[in-house]
Design an enzyme around this catalytic site. Structure first.
Site, PDB file in Angstrom:
ATOM      1  CB  CYS A  35      -0.924  -0.002   1.224  1.00 19.86           C
ATOM      2  SG  CYS A  35      -2.162  -1.316   1.224  1.00 19.86           S
ATOM      3  NE  ARG A  94       1.022  -8.991  -0.429  1.00 18.52           N
ATOM      4  CZ  ARG A  94      -0.266  -8.652  -0.546  1.00 18.52           C
ATOM      5  NH1 ARG A  94      -0.800  -8.477  -1.749  1.00 18.52           N
ATOM      6  NH2 ARG A  94      -1.000  -8.489   0.534  1.00 18.52           N
TER       7      ARG A  94
END
Length: 223
Positions: A53, A124
């Site tokens: 994000c 990630r």
């Protein structure tokens, strides 16, 4: 996208002032604790900014801006600062851990934390990986443990063999607290110091061991 970019920029500011404070020899978390006594202080902490994000979404907004002919200066400045933190941390650790060592001698370093965020399993866009690679490039031997990460996933994504547990992990020249998992924050002084040799460096990147009274037998560095 705007919310993620806003957090990215605020963290970048704190990361930048943490670099300034490092030159001054003072601890960022001490300064932030003082700043938090002002009622409208925004409580952001320094550190590695990865994940899917904050570390990625600002680029979408920057790409759109450029397509529209606008130069997204602030957005990309924040990204440059945050993406550079892994190298900055590695250089700081390298300089401090090499004090008293012969030129060319690398250190045995244990990094605690690989995932992008505390108390999750998500690997990630891990920026701890970049710091680990930078430490290895500087000539150090690096072991990595993560209380949450899946060992097979870490191997597949980054070719990293994580320590399955900390039993027997002793005698390191440096322990790096990279991710503030609850299990790491809960370390007693005895547990933490059992990992490191006398005179070794405790590099607390998240300020998670500030509550521990670590004596002069060990060196200590916080962002």
């Amino acid at each position: 996208v705007i919310e993620n970019a806003q957090r990215d920029i605020n963290i970048a500011f704190i990361n930048e002032v943490s670099m300034i404070f490092s030159h001054m020899g003072i601890r960022t978390h001490d300064v932030l604790a003082a700043a938090a006594t002002k009622w409208n202080f925004l409580d952001f902490k320094p550190g590695l900014v990865g994940g899917h994000c904050i570390g990625i979404d600002p680029f979408y907004l920057a790409h759109l801006a450029r397509e529209l002919g606008h130069d997204p200066e602030v957005i990309l400045a924040g990204r440059r600062i945050n993406d550079g933190m892994a190298q900055f941390m590695a250089r700081q650790i390298n300089a401090k851990v090499r004090k008293g060592k012969l030129a060319g001698d690398g250190a045995r370093i244990l990094v605690l934390g690989l995932v992008f965020k505390e108390n999750v399993r998500d690997l990630r866009n891990s920026k701890a990986v970049d710091m680990i690679a930078a430490l290895k490039a500087l000539g150090h031997s690096v072991d990595v443990h993560d209380a949450m990460a899946d060992l097979d996933e870490a191997r597949a994504m980054f070719s990293l063999e994580l320590l399955p547990r900390l039993d027997g992990a002793v005698g390191y020249d440096c322990v790096v607290g990279a991710v503030a998992h609850a299990s790491y924050i809960a370390f007693s002084l005895r547990t933490l110091t059992s990992l490191i040799r006398p005179g070794g460096l405790i590099a607390d990147l998240k300020g998670m061991w500030r509550h521990l009274e670590i004596g002069d037998e060990y060196r200590r560095w916080e962002l």
